[in-house]
Design an enzyme around this catalytic site. Structure first.
Site, short mmCIF file in Angstrom:
data_model
loop_
_atom_site.label_atom_id
_atom_site.label_comp_id
_atom_site.label_asym_id
_atom_site.label_seq_id
_atom_site.Cartn_x
_atom_site.Cartn_y
_atom_site.Cartn_z
N GLY A 100 48.82 -0.62 -1.63
CA GLY A 100 49.56 0.43 -0.91
C GLY A 100 49.13 0.45 0.55
N GLN A 175 46.68 6.47 4.87
CA GLN A 175 47.67 5.41 4.96
C GLN A 175 48.84 5.86 5.84
OE1 GLN A 175 48.63 4.29 0.94
NE2 GLN A 175 46.62 3.40 0.58
N ASP A 328 39.66 8.24 -4.30
CA ASP A 328 39.50 6.96 -5.01
C ASP A 328 38.37 7.00 -6.05
OD1 ASP A 328 41.56 5.89 -3.57
OD2 ASP A 328 40.29 4.77 -2.19
C1 S3P Z 1 43.26 4.11 2.00
C2 S3P Z 1 43.61 5.43 1.92
C3 S3P Z 1 43.68 6.19 0.68
C4 S3P Z 1 43.02 5.46 -0.49
C5 S3P Z 1 43.32 4.01 -0.50
C6 S3P Z 1 42.89 3.35 0.80
C7 S3P Z 1 43.23 3.46 3.32
O1 S3P Z 1 45.04 6.41 0.38
O2 S3P Z 1 43.39 6.05 -1.72
O3 S3P Z 1 42.62 3.37 -1.57
O4 S3P Z 1 42.61 2.40 3.45
O5 S3P Z 1 43.81 4.02 4.25
P1 S3P Z 1 45.79 7.71 0.97
O6 S3P Z 1 45.25 7.90 2.30
O7 S3P Z 1 47.24 7.40 1.00
O8 S3P Z 1 45.45 8.81 0.02
#
Ligand code: S3P
Length: 441
Positions: A100, A175, A328
């Site tokens: 993601g 993200q 996480d």
């Molecule tokens: C991440 C942000 C998190 C996390 C993912 C890695 C990143 O997701 O759960 O494993 O590297 O920006 P969200 O920020 O969408 O919750």
């Protein structure tokens, strides 16, 4: 103990004695490694990355950087990423695999680059929501389409001009924030972004270190809140030069192992101590584990060692704040809750439903299979601590579910089905677990 990596199943046997382990080979940080691959494209000089995570997710991000024109070479454990003079269309689709982070951040980065880009992923990623980045990016002029009107990958991006924005995010997601910051670097003026709780801030720290103007405007009385002001790039950034620290989310599986196996201890070496990443350790401490942090250096962020030691049966806990800081780690933390002396609660964690699996459902189902009483609700669950029994757990293709229940197996033995996903973030996980059990898995 038996395992067969070819069919990707693992059988974990219970530990026969306490362990005292120094872990200096925990997987490198996944979030930082993704960003190294992507942000090196924002410079005009080669970046040098030591200890880049060679997991499937981050290697996919690196491969995409290559498809966009970067030249990547590797010597020993060091990657050199030479960016192209100009980012341009790739000939083929860009495959983010299970990540993601890869898909959402590349979405932001590519929205402002002239050309056509198609982002896809594996069967799990193709069912995760992308509207959270697609909608705000479209609102500033990005042309993005995909299945379900742009919510599901494959996503097709026709990069072009972007307008500066002021965006208050309805979710605390690094993200989403990172995608918008990357887009803001190519917008036509200063952009502003705000979230209600500061999510992991590697993007801001690394881009600032590379010379970008990404400023947090502190709000009075709220340390972890505020608008971020982002200036568009006037020139290429400085290259990155860093050693990626160990990933606290990966290390946390072994932190839980030490907290639940009587008289055991682990020392995690050279891990990021970024406050937005170590909240789960604070919760484990509240549950009664003995935890010590020793900061040693600061390269974009504080880095040091964490020692976790068993300190008697754990106490139950309520987790309902700062969820973005431990999102996480909740599956592994739930294993600690399952052996605690009473009922623990997780609330305000609806985001768990859209991770690599629906982690509320997969955690609850897995714990129930182990004989632990749970109660599921829309944004969390109760776990009543008891005795974990051996069971067969389906990871649902989710690396953190597979690793969490493997750790539970240290107490009772466990069969884990579909362990191939562990390679996305922690290829040597079973080697380290084997050091605890004394038998190779
Ligand atoms: C991440 C942000 C998190 C996390 C993912 C890695 C990143 O997701 O759960 O494993 O590297 O920006 P969200 O920020 O969408 O919750």
């Amino acid at each position: 103990m038996s395992s067969n990596t070819a069919i990707k199943k693992a059988a974990i046997e219970p530990v026969s004695s306490a362990f005292d382990l120094l872990c200096d080979d925990i997987a490198a940080d996944k979030s930082i490694s993704h960003r190294c691959a992507m942000f090196s494209l924002l410079s005009d000089k080669p970046s040098t990355i030591h200890n880049f995570l060679e997991g499937e997710d981050t290697l996919n991000s690196l491969k995409i950087a290559e498809q966009l024109g970067a030249v990547v070479s590797k010597e020993g454990n060091t990657f050199r990423i030479a960016p192209p003079a100009l980012l341009s269309e790739a000939e083929d689709v860009l495959d983010c695999g299970n990540a993601g982070t890869g898909m959402r951040l590349y979405c932001g980065l590519l929205s402002g680059v002239e050309g056509l880009f198609v982002l896809t992923g594996d069967r799990y990623l193709r069912h995760r929501p992308m509207n959270r980045v697609v909608k705000p990016l479209r609102s500033i002029g990005a042309k993005i389409d995909g299945r379900e009107e742009g919510n599901l990958a494959p996503l097709c991006i026709r990069g072009g001009k972007l307008q500066a924005f002021r965006y208050e995010s309805p979710i605390d997601s690094a993200q989403v924030k990172s995608a918008l910051i990357l887009a803001a670097l190519r917008a036509d003026g200063t952009s502003y972004y705000r979230e209600s709780l500061l999510s992991r801030d590697h993007t801001e720290r690394m881009l600032r270190g590379m010379g970008a103007t990404v400023k947090t405007i502190e709000e009075q009385g709220s340390e972890n809140q505020g608008w971020i002001a982002i200036e568009p790039l006037k020139a290429p950034l400085q290259p990155l030069e860093l050693t990626v620290p160990a990933d606290p989310s990966s290390a946390f599986f072994f932190a839980v192992a030490a907290a639940i196996v009587p008289e055991s201890r682990v020392v995690i070496k050279s891990v990021t101590l970024n406050p937005t990443r170590i909240e789960a350790y604070k919760i484990l401490e509240r549950m009664g584990a003995a935890i010590d942090y020793m900061e040693k250096e600061n390269i974009y962020e504080p880095i040091g060692d964490i020692t976790i030691a068993y300190s008697g049966r754990l106490k139950p806990v309520v987790v309902e704040e700062n969820i973005a800081w431990l999102i996480d780690e909740l599956p592994a933390l739930s294993i600690a809750m399952a052996v605690a002396e009473g009922k623990s609660t997780v609330r305000n964690a609806k985001e768990l439903r859209v991770k690599e699996s629906d982690r509320i459902a997969t955690v609850v189902k897995g714990l129930e299979a182990c004989g632990i009483v749970t109660d599921e609700f829309e944004d969390g669950y109760h776990v009543t601590g008891g005795v974990i029994h051996q069971a067969t757990i389906d990871s649902h293709g989710d690396h953190r579910i597979a690793m969490s229940f493997a750790v539970a197996g240290l107490l009772s033995g466990m069969e884990i089905e579909d362990t191939a996903c562990i390679d996305t973030s922690f290829p040597n996980f079973f080697e380290i677990l084997s050091q605890m059990t004394g038998v190779s898995i």
